[in-house]
Design a protein around this motif. Structure first.
Motif, PDB file in Angstrom:
ATOM      1  N   TYR A   1       0.884  -1.157   0.000  1.00 50.08           N
ATOM      2  CA  TYR A   1       0.000   0.000   0.000  1.00 50.08           C
ATOM      3  C   TYR A   1       0.930   1.217   0.000  1.00 50.08           C
ATOM      4  O   TYR A   1       1.883   1.269   0.781  1.00 50.08           O
ATOM      5  CB  TYR A   1      -0.856   0.039   1.262  1.00 50.08           C
TER       6      TYR A   1
ATOM      7  N   PHE B   1       1.523   5.566  -0.131  1.00 49.16           N
ATOM      8  CA  PHE B   1       0.908   6.821   0.281  1.00 49.16           C
ATOM      9  C   PHE B   1       1.875   7.981   0.036  1.00 49.16           C
ATOM     10  O   PHE B   1       3.093   7.815   0.097  1.00 49.16           O
ATOM     11  CB  PHE B   1       0.568   6.804   1.780  1.00 49.16           C
TER      12      PHE B   1
ATOM     13  N   TYR C   1       2.159  11.778   1.856  1.00 58.69           N
ATOM     14  CA  TYR C   1       1.673  12.705   2.863  1.00 58.69           C
ATOM     15  C   TYR C   1       2.400  14.035   2.697  1.00 58.69           C
ATOM     16  O   TYR C   1       3.544  14.082   2.258  1.00 58.69           O
ATOM     17  CB  TYR C   1       1.967  12.177   4.272  1.00 58.69           C
TER      18      TYR C   1
ATOM     19  N   ASN D   1      -7.140   1.432  15.279  1.00 63.80           N
ATOM     20  CA  ASN D   1      -5.740   1.142  15.578  1.00 63.80           C
ATOM     21  C   ASN D   1      -5.086   2.493  15.898  1.00 63.80           C
ATOM     22  O   ASN D   1      -5.338   3.482  15.209  1.00 63.80           O
ATOM     23  CB  ASN D   1      -5.037   0.510  14.377  1.00 63.80           C
TER      24      ASN D   1
ATOM     25  N   TYR E   1      -1.467   4.739  16.980  1.00 63.04           N
ATOM     26  CA  TYR E   1      -0.016   4.747  16.795  1.00 63.04           C
ATOM     27  C   TYR E   1       0.588   5.980  17.449  1.00 63.04           C
ATOM     28  O   TYR E   1      -0.033   7.042  17.498  1.00 63.04           O
ATOM     29  CB  TYR E   1       0.341   4.780  15.304  1.00 63.04           C
TER      30      TYR E   1
ATOM     31  N   TYR F   1       4.137   8.179  16.722  1.00 59.67           N
ATOM     32  CA  TYR F   1       5.310   8.377  15.878  1.00 59.67           C
ATOM     33  C   TYR F   1       6.168   9.477  16.486  1.00 59.67           C
ATOM     34  O   TYR F   1       5.669  10.396  17.133  1.00 59.67           O
ATOM     35  CB  TYR F   1       4.909   8.805  14.463  1.00 59.67           C
TER      36      TYR F   1
ATOM     37  N   LEU G   1       3.781  12.503  17.115  1.00 59.78           N
ATOM     38  CA  LEU G   1       2.525  12.459  16.385  1.00 59.78           C
ATOM     39  C   LEU G   1       1.734  11.221  16.773  1.00 59.78           C
ATOM     40  O   LEU G   1       2.253  10.109  16.756  1.00 59.78           O
ATOM     41  CB  LEU G   1       2.785  12.430  14.878  1.00 59.78           C
TER      42      LEU G   1
ATOM     43  N   LEU H   1      -8.186   2.489  10.615  1.00 62.82           N
ATOM     44  CA  LEU H   1      -9.223   1.483  10.809  1.00 62.82           C
ATOM     45  C   LEU H   1      -8.731   0.140  10.301  1.00 62.82           C
ATOM     46  O   LEU H   1      -8.049   0.079   9.281  1.00 62.82           O
ATOM     47  CB  LEU H   1     -10.493   1.872  10.074  1.00 62.82           C
TER      48      LEU H   1
ATOM     49  N   THR I   1      -8.059  -1.165   6.390  1.00 63.84           N
ATOM     50  CA  THR I   1      -7.482  -0.187   5.473  1.00 63.84           C
ATOM     51  C   THR I   1      -6.031   0.044   5.880  1.00 63.84           C
ATOM     52  O   THR I   1      -5.640  -0.221   6.998  1.00 63.84           O
ATOM     53  CB  THR I   1      -8.213   1.165   5.521  1.00 63.84           C
ATOM     54  N   GLY I   2      -5.224   0.558   4.957  1.00 65.24           N
ATOM     55  CA  GLY I   2      -3.850   0.880   5.310  1.00 65.24           C
ATOM     56  C   GLY I   2      -3.671   2.351   5.578  1.00 65.24           C
ATOM     57  O   GLY I   2      -2.580   2.806   5.896  1.00 65.24           O
ATOM     58  N   GLU I   3      -4.761   3.120   5.464  1.00 63.66           N
ATOM     59  CA  GLU I   3      -4.675   4.571   5.548  1.00 63.66           C
ATOM     60  C   GLU I   3      -4.544   5.012   6.995  1.00 63.66           C
ATOM     61  O   GLU I   3      -5.290   4.566   7.868  1.00 63.66           O
ATOM     62  CB  GLU I   3      -5.937   5.166   4.932  1.00 63.66           C
ATOM     63  N   VAL I   4      -3.588   5.890   7.272  1.00 63.98           N
ATOM     64  CA  VAL I   4      -3.311   6.367   8.620  1.00 63.98           C
ATOM     65  C   VAL I   4      -3.570   7.869   8.666  1.00 63.98           C
ATOM     66  O   VAL I   4      -3.139   8.611   7.782  1.00 63.98           O
ATOM     67  CB  VAL I   4      -1.865   6.056   9.028  1.00 63.98           C
ATOM     68  N   PHE I   5      -4.248   8.303   9.710  1.00 69.99           N
ATOM     69  CA  PHE I   5      -4.580   9.711   9.884  1.00 69.99           C
ATOM     70  C   PHE I   5      -3.842  10.251  11.105  1.00 69.99           C
ATOM     71  O   PHE I   5      -3.842   9.616  12.161  1.00 69.99           O
ATOM     72  CB  PHE I   5      -6.088   9.877  10.066  1.00 69.99           C
ATOM     73  N   PHE I   6      -3.277  11.432  10.951  1.00 71.75           N
ATOM     74  CA  PHE I   6      -2.407  11.981  11.982  1.00 71.75           C
ATOM     75  C   PHE I   6      -3.019  13.154  12.725  1.00 71.75           C
ATOM     76  O   PHE I   6      -3.781  13.944  12.149  1.00 71.75           O
ATOM     77  CB  PHE I   6      -1.086  12.442  11.352  1.00 71.75           C
ATOM     78  N   GLY I   7      -2.642  13.274  13.987  1.00 71.87           N
ATOM     79  CA  GLY I   7      -2.959  14.457  14.759  1.00 71.87           C
ATOM     80  C   GLY I   7      -1.992  15.578  14.416  1.00 71.87           C
ATOM     81  O   GLY I   7      -1.109  15.416  13.572  1.00 71.87           O
ATOM     82  N   LYS I   8      -2.165  16.708  15.087  1.00 76.97           N
ATOM     83  CA  LYS I   8      -1.344  17.874  14.781  1.00 76.97           C
ATOM     84  C   LYS I   8       0.001  17.862  15.487  1.00 76.97           C
ATOM     85  O   LYS I   8       0.843  18.708  15.220  1.00 76.97           O
ATOM     86  CB  LYS I   8      -2.114  19.156  15.109  1.00 76.97           C
TER      87      LYS I   8
END
Lengths: 113, 112
Positions: free
Chosen positions: A32, A34, A36, B32, B34, B36, B90, B95, B98-105
């Protein structure tokens, strides 16, 4: 294990010019992929992603990327950059659900007037 | 809509002092989670991940620990900070499926 190489640490382009940021990946399975973007002092925002299918994927703000299995690449492109595109761009790879997301070292883009 | 909130925004701490950084995700059930770490001008390194409450896996050893006391909360901590802990932390979520990861600020930590 997977890894990502971004060969261009710093890129400067003129406003209105086209852009390509290179990304090479290494993965034992179809990954996969990406891209960013990180604006100064902020978190990361997803530009686009590739899981399967059409190798050219469209992202936000006019960005697109092309997956090439033969070249193990996922280069990011934009036809005409704007000064607000100045940021650090990270390419990332994972093997999928819940697996580690590995990042490249990033490419700092500066768009000059 | 889902939101991710990290606190504090920034910290300046002394070497040897304790640290606690927090992260809350709203609008998603059983994500899920994480942590970083990003050195100044550097790439991102995954520190911990958690797929469920009470379960945290360490990816790298940096004299830090993480806990997930609630489904929507992820905490990063240490009892004694080192100079090398300085950087940008970070929190992120994804979810399952999916492999998509969403980050905080992020939280900017300076250890002096």
């Amino acid at each position: 294990a997977q890894s990502v190489t971004q060969p261009d640490a710093r890129v400067t382009v003129s406003e209105g010019a086209s852009l390509q940021l290179r990304c090479k990946y290494s993965s034992s399975v179809t990954p996969y992929l990406f891209w960013y973007v990180q604006y100064p002092r902020q978190g990361l925002q997803l530009l686009l992603k590739y899981y399967s299918g059409d190798p050219v994927v469209q992202g936000v703000n006019g960005f697109e990327a092309e997956f090439s299995k033969s070249n193990s690449s996922f280069h990011l492109r934009k036809a005409s950059v704007h000064w607000s595109d100045s940021a650090v761009y990270f390419c990332a790879v994972s093997r999928g659900t819940g697996s580690k997301l590995s990042f490249g070292k990033g490419a700092k883009l500066t768009v000059s007037p | 809509a889902q939101t991710i909130h990290q606190w504090p925004v920034a910290e300046i701490k002394a070497v040897g002092s304790p640290l606690s950084l927090g992260c809350t995700i709203k609008g998603k059930s059983s994500p899920n989670l994480y942590w970083y770490w990003q050195a100044t001008g550097g790439t991102l390194q995954q520190l911990f991940y958690s797929i469920t409450v009470g379960q945290v896996e360490s990816v790298v050893q940096l004299n830090l620990s993480a806990s997930r006391p609630k489904d929507d909360q992820f905490i990063l901590s240490t009892e004694k900070l080192l100079l090398s802990h300085s950087g940008f932390y970070l929190c992120a979520w994804s979810l399952a499926g999916t492999g998509e990861v969403f980050f905080g600020k992020g939280t900017r930590l300076t250890v002096v």
